[in-house]
Design a protein around this motif. Structure first.
Motif: not given
Length: 194
Positions: A98-108, A125-130, A164-165
């Motif tokens: 996930m380094s330097g990428r985005e991961a998407v978390f779907l929480t139901a 939720t989108t998480v942008r990793f450093r 990052e965000a």
């Protein structure tokens, strides 16, 4: 005045229980007996909703008359599902991927109410990793040991330093239970909340 039904969290996750405590409603927890294996080709959003609904309804069948909350989170990065790592090596591999990428978390979240259709909600939720160096990843996982967290981090702890965000409508969703939607669904079920 009608008595408020028992409220049950269909989860043994300490993270979800800690979040639900913030609503200051008395509740108990129960382990849902649900097979969490994804169906072949099942999209992450469908999987998260199916599992949240399945957990709520499984416990509701065992406890008629109770209002039951089920929740599930599915994470993915570059189309690959991210589960709970379970080990140091798997956590290292997940965070490297996930380094330097985005991961998407779907929480139901799903709320089963006696005599009504089960209500549900999905938060994205989108998480942008450093860009993460191996030594930084190792320091982090040795400090928090996030073996039981999808994505190998705890955003409510030191894991926040990996990002990052974060983009989300509900910051609690990333921890495992979207409280804004949960509160809305519980109010609709007759619980008194601010």
């Amino acid at each position: 005045m009608t008595a408020t039904p028992a409220l049950i969290l269909a989860s043994t996750s300490r993270y979800r229980a800690q979040l639900l405590e913030r609503l200051r409603l008395p509740f108990e927890t129960a382990r849902p007996e649900v097979d969490e294996t994804p169906h072949p080709g099942e999209p992450p959003a469908t999987l998260a909703l199916r599992l949240a609904m399945g957990k709520a309804e499984a416990v509701a069948r065992a406890r008629p008359g109770a209002v039951v909350i089920g929740s599930d989170q599915v994470a993915s990065c570059d189309g690959r599902l991210l589960g709970k790592p379970g080990s140091r090596e798997a956590a290292l591999a997940q965070l490297r991927a996930m380094s330097g990428r985005e991961a998407v978390f779907l929480t139901a979240v799903a709320v089963a109410v006696p005599g009504a259709a089960t209500a549900q909600w999905l938060d994205t939720t989108t998480v942008r990793f450093r860009a993460l160096a191996d030594d930084a990843i190792a320091r982090y996982i040795d400090a928090e040991q996030p073996w039981d967290c999808a994505g190998s981090f705890r955003c409510e702890g030191l894991g926040i330093a990996l990002f990052e965000a974060i983009e989300s409508n509900d910051p609690t969703a990333l921890v495992g239970l979207p409280l804004i939607a949960t509160a809305r669904l519980l109010r609709a079920a007759g619980f008194v909340l601010p």
